[in-house]
Design a protein around this motif. Structure first.
Motif, PDB file in Angstrom:
ATOM      1  N   MET A   1      -8.760   6.494  -5.031  1.00  0.00           N
ATOM      2  CA  MET A   1      -7.671   5.709  -5.540  1.00  0.00           C
ATOM      3  C   MET A   1      -6.634   5.430  -4.448  1.00  0.00           C
ATOM      4  O   MET A   1      -5.917   4.461  -4.545  1.00  0.00           O
ATOM      5  CB  MET A   1      -7.044   6.462  -6.710  1.00  0.00           C
ATOM      6  N   ARG A   2      -6.599   6.269  -3.441  1.00  0.00           N
ATOM      7  CA  ARG A   2      -5.614   6.087  -2.383  1.00  0.00           C
ATOM      8  C   ARG A   2      -5.787   4.765  -1.653  1.00  0.00           C
ATOM      9  O   ARG A   2      -4.823   4.205  -1.162  1.00  0.00           O
ATOM     10  CB  ARG A   2      -5.700   7.221  -1.370  1.00  0.00           C
ATOM     11  N   HIS A   3      -7.028   4.249  -1.562  1.00  0.00           N
ATOM     12  CA  HIS A   3      -7.243   3.014  -0.812  1.00  0.00           C
ATOM     13  C   HIS A   3      -6.535   1.812  -1.446  1.00  0.00           C
ATOM     14  O   HIS A   3      -6.296   0.819  -0.789  1.00  0.00           O
ATOM     15  CB  HIS A   3      -8.729   2.740  -0.608  1.00  0.00           C
ATOM     16  N   PHE A   4      -6.161   1.904  -2.730  1.00  0.00           N
ATOM     17  CA  PHE A   4      -5.441   0.808  -3.360  1.00  0.00           C
ATOM     18  C   PHE A   4      -3.998   0.727  -2.854  1.00  0.00           C
ATOM     19  O   PHE A   4      -3.397  -0.333  -2.853  1.00  0.00           O
ATOM     20  CB  PHE A   4      -5.432   0.958  -4.879  1.00  0.00           C
ATOM     21  N   PHE A   5      -3.450   1.853  -2.448  1.00  0.00           N
ATOM     22  CA  PHE A   5      -2.061   1.894  -2.016  1.00  0.00           C
ATOM     23  C   PHE A   5      -1.920   1.894  -0.497  1.00  0.00           C
ATOM     24  O   PHE A   5      -0.818   1.859   0.009  1.00  0.00           O
ATOM     25  CB  PHE A   5      -1.376   3.127  -2.598  1.00  0.00           C
ATOM     26  N   ARG A   6      -3.016   1.912   0.191  1.00  0.00           N
ATOM     27  CA  ARG A   6      -2.995   1.924   1.653  1.00  0.00           C
ATOM     28  C   ARG A   6      -2.618   0.539   2.161  1.00  0.00           C
ATOM     29  O   ARG A   6      -3.104  -0.473   1.686  1.00  0.00           O
ATOM     30  CB  ARG A   6      -4.406   2.305   2.135  1.00  0.00           C
ATOM     31  N   ARG A   7      -1.757   0.481   3.154  1.00  0.00           N
ATOM     32  CA  ARG A   7      -1.352  -0.791   3.743  1.00  0.00           C
ATOM     33  C   ARG A   7      -2.261  -1.118   4.908  1.00  0.00           C
ATOM     34  O   ARG A   7      -2.613  -0.254   5.692  1.00  0.00           O
ATOM     35  CB  ARG A   7       0.079  -0.714   4.228  1.00  0.00           C
ATOM     36  N   LYS A   8      -2.617  -2.374   5.025  1.00  0.00           N
ATOM     37  CA  LYS A   8      -3.421  -2.823   6.154  1.00  0.00           C
ATOM     38  C   LYS A   8      -2.519  -3.008   7.363  1.00  0.00           C
ATOM     39  O   LYS A   8      -1.354  -3.379   7.227  1.00  0.00           O
ATOM     40  CB  LYS A   8      -4.111  -4.151   5.836  1.00  0.00           C
ATOM     41  N   SER A   9      -3.076  -2.764   8.532  1.00  0.00           N
ATOM     42  CA  SER A   9      -2.307  -2.996   9.757  1.00  0.00           C
ATOM     43  C   SER A   9      -2.136  -4.498   9.960  1.00  0.00           C
ATOM     44  O   SER A   9      -2.897  -5.310   9.434  1.00  0.00           O
ATOM     45  CB  SER A   9      -3.023  -2.380  10.953  1.00  0.00           C
ATOM     46  N   SER A  10      -1.120  -4.867  10.739  1.00  0.00           N
ATOM     47  CA  SER A  10      -0.891  -6.292  10.994  1.00  0.00           C
ATOM     48  C   SER A  10      -2.076  -6.909  11.724  1.00  0.00           C
ATOM     49  O   SER A  10      -2.404  -8.077  11.522  1.00  0.00           O
ATOM     50  CB  SER A  10       0.398  -6.496  11.783  1.00  0.00           C
ATOM     51  N   CYS A  11      -2.745  -6.114  12.543  1.00  0.00           N
ATOM     52  CA  CYS A  11      -3.947  -6.587  13.242  1.00  0.00           C
ATOM     53  C   CYS A  11      -5.053  -6.930  12.238  1.00  0.00           C
ATOM     54  O   CYS A  11      -5.696  -7.967  12.349  1.00  0.00           O
ATOM     55  CB  CYS A  11      -4.416  -5.528  14.226  1.00  0.00           C
ATOM     56  N   GLN A  12      -5.268  -6.062  11.261  1.00  0.00           N
ATOM     57  CA  GLN A  12      -6.306  -6.295  10.255  1.00  0.00           C
ATOM     58  C   GLN A  12      -5.958  -7.501   9.385  1.00  0.00           C
ATOM     59  O   GLN A  12      -6.831  -8.301   9.051  1.00  0.00           O
ATOM     60  CB  GLN A  12      -6.505  -5.056   9.383  1.00  0.00           C
ATOM     61  N   ILE A  13      -4.700  -7.651   9.040  1.00  0.00           N
ATOM     62  CA  ILE A  13      -4.269  -8.799   8.236  1.00  0.00           C
ATOM     63  C   ILE A  13      -4.506 -10.099   9.003  1.00  0.00           C
ATOM     64  O   ILE A  13      -5.034 -11.072   8.456  1.00  0.00           O
ATOM     65  CB  ILE A  13      -2.790  -8.657   7.834  1.00  0.00           C
ATOM     66  N   ALA A  14      -4.140 -10.110  10.284  1.00  0.00           N
ATOM     67  CA  ALA A  14      -4.352 -11.302  11.110  1.00  0.00           C
ATOM     68  C   ALA A  14      -5.840 -11.617  11.243  1.00  0.00           C
ATOM     69  O   ALA A  14      -6.248 -12.784  11.171  1.00  0.00           O
ATOM     70  CB  ALA A  14      -3.731 -11.105  12.491  1.00  0.00           C
ATOM     71  N   LYS A  15      -6.653 -10.595  11.416  1.00  0.00           N
ATOM     72  CA  LYS A  15      -8.102 -10.771  11.528  1.00  0.00           C
ATOM     73  C   LYS A  15      -8.671 -11.361  10.236  1.00  0.00           C
ATOM     74  O   LYS A  15      -9.477 -12.293  10.271  1.00  0.00           O
ATOM     75  CB  LYS A  15      -8.749  -9.425  11.836  1.00  0.00           C
ATOM     76  N   ASP A  16      -8.232 -10.835   9.093  1.00  0.00           N
ATOM     77  CA  ASP A  16      -8.698 -11.344   7.800  1.00  0.00           C
ATOM     78  C   ASP A  16      -8.286 -12.802   7.600  1.00  0.00           C
ATOM     79  O   ASP A  16      -9.071 -13.617   7.117  1.00  0.00           O
ATOM     80  CB  ASP A  16      -8.153 -10.493   6.656  1.00  0.00           C
ATOM     81  N   ARG A  17      -7.063 -13.135   7.971  1.00  0.00           N
ATOM     82  CA  ARG A  17      -6.592 -14.518   7.830  1.00  0.00           C
ATOM     83  C   ARG A  17      -7.382 -15.469   8.719  1.00  0.00           C
ATOM     84  O   ARG A  17      -7.715 -16.582   8.308  1.00  0.00           O
ATOM     85  CB  ARG A  17      -5.109 -14.606   8.163  1.00  0.00           C
TER      86      ARG A  17
END
Length: 92
Positions: A1-17
């Motif tokens: 359940m912890r993975h729902f509250f985990r924040r993605k790093s800005s690097c991962q967010i940029a990569k996903d975008r």
């Protein structure tokens, strides 16, 4: 359940975008529509099994068709981690 509250790093967010932009460019599909497709797939699969929707990878690729005539058809590929395959109670 912890993975729902985990924040993605800005690097991962940029990569996903960037991935979403590249995919949408390949098939003339907006990033918003791609995100809606991803959410719909997660919603449907969640009815039948527990999935890790945070680590889903949905891609649309274009490849030549089997006739070899050079036209390219888009294909949807999904890599969806399954957490639990126990069937949920469908009688509810």
């Amino acid at each position: 359940m912890r993975h729902f509250f985990r924040r993605k790093s800005s690097c991962q967010i940029a990569k996903d975008r960037l991935k979403i932009l590249l995919i949408s460019d390949r098939v003339n599909c907006s990033p918003e529509v791609m995100e809606l497709i991803k959410l719909d797939i997660a919603k449907v699969l969640s009815k039948y099994m527990k999935i890790d929707s945070e680590n889903m990878d949905i891609q649309i690729n274009t490849k030549g068709n089997k006739s070899g005539r050079g036209s390219k058809m888009p294909s949807l590929y999904a890599n969806i981690p399954i957490v639990d395959v126990t069937a949920k109670d469908l009688a509810k």
